[in-house]
Design an enzyme around this catalytic site. Structure first.
Site, PDB file in Angstrom:
ATOM      1  N   GLU A 176      -7.822   2.761  -1.883  1.00  0.00           N
ATOM      2  CA  GLU A 176      -6.715   2.052  -2.544  1.00  0.00           C
ATOM      3  C   GLU A 176      -5.379   2.280  -1.815  1.00  0.00           C
ATOM      4  OE1 GLU A 176      -4.391   1.528  -6.839  1.00  0.00           O
ATOM      5  OE2 GLU A 176      -5.891   3.105  -6.609  1.00  0.00           O
ATOM      6  N   LYS A 213      -9.500  -1.423  -3.165  1.00  0.00           N
ATOM      7  CA  LYS A 213      -8.625  -1.781  -4.282  1.00  0.00           C
ATOM      8  C   LYS A 213      -7.250  -2.068  -3.699  1.00  0.00           C
ATOM      9  CE  LYS A 213      -6.944  -0.351  -8.835  1.00  0.00           C
ATOM     10  NZ  LYS A 213      -7.151   0.519 -10.008  1.00  0.00           N
TER      11      LYS A 213
END
Length: 295
Positions: A176, A213
């Site tokens: 992420e 992500k």
């Protein structure tokens, strides 16, 4: 590796619920939920309250695998129970929802336009415990504030270096590297970011799988090519501070990108709601996020 969980995350219809607010963001999450800081006097009481909030969300009749593929948990939540079962077991066995674990320890100060992750002390032991608690994958967050090629390269290299350790432990890492939605050069940052992610993916062993992500891109469908990479199980989007309506609108313009929302998911939920009010509010949110995720 649980193949049924892998197939669900790779091809299933739905989104990921992010229930992983940590020590720094928990007071904000509780305040949004209608519980002020004056309601608790220490971390233990705070985490008791936030677990009750998360438990209420997970046990809601609206929180089902019809709409939700997975849920990301905070470490403290992994050790807690719901109706006598560890949270990850309850999610999978009672709800058919795949459990993930947040493993990062927060961010360093801004340098080279980015905030990399602080050292993850005790990672090996944490991953071992995650496997024992039947966790499927992990999540770790960095932040990109400026389109600085050196800084972005540093963020991505750190994410993948730790991601490989996580994969070797038998878990699927969610990489992420969040691009700040308020950044004045967000689109340029996303170009550098995709380039660095592509480089890292091309260097992975054939067997290594990851999830990504990412902030919803400025240019629609900008991450479509990453979705087709054989190492990528799924590409999911964070709400990043957008309101639920705005995040859903932007998400729906990106085919194949699914949500992994936290604040946008819990928007409108309060401790004082009746069960009927609570379930109706979260069901409406879940349905709208789901619809945006399957466009």
């Amino acid at each position: 590796m649980n193949e049924k969980q892998m197939n669900q995350m790779h091809t299933g219809k739905g989104f990921i619920a992010a229930l992983d607010q940590s020590g720094g963001s928990t007071p904000k999450a509780l305040l949004q939920y209608g519980i002020p800081e004056s309601s608790y006097s220490n971390d233990e009481e705070m985490f008791d309250l936030v677990h009750e909030m998360r438990k209420r969300i997970i046990k809601s009749s609206a929180f089902t695998s019809e709409y939700i593929l997975g849920a990301i948990l905070f470490e403290n939540t992994m050790y807690r129970t719901i109706d006598g079962q560890y949270t990850a077991d309850y999610l999978w066995e009672k709800k058919n929802i795949v459990p993930f674990l947040k493993v990062d320890k927060g961010l360093t100060e801004l340098e080279d336009g980015v905030q990399i992750m602080k050292p993850i002390t005790g990672l090996k032991d944490l991953l071992k415990k995650a496997v024992e608690k039947n966790i499927f994958g992990t999540k770790m967050r960095s932040v990109i504030k400026e389109a600085n090629p050196y800084g972005i390269k540093k963020v991505v290299e750190q994410q993948f270096e730790i991601g490989k350790q996580i994969a070797k432990a038998g878990l699927i890492p969610i990489i992420e590297p969040e691009v700040d939605i308020h950044s004045t050069d967000k689109k340029e940052s996303e170009k550098f970011l995709k380039l660095e992610i592509s480089k890292q993916l091309s260097s992975l062993d054939k067997e290594t799988k990851v999830m990504l992500k990412l902030s919803i891109p400025t240019e629609d469908n900008f991450y479509s090519d990453l979705m087709n990479d054989p190492h990528v199980v799924r590409v999911v989007a964070l709400s990043g501070g957008y309101s639920q309506a705005e995040a859903n609108k932007k998400l729906a313009c990106n085919h194949g990108l699914i949500a992994s929302f936290s604040r946008a998911l819990s928007q409108g939920l309060t401790a004082g709601q009746t069960e009927e009010e609570f379930d109706a509010t979260i069901l409406n949110s879940i349905k709208e996020i789901y619809e945006a995720s399957i466009k």
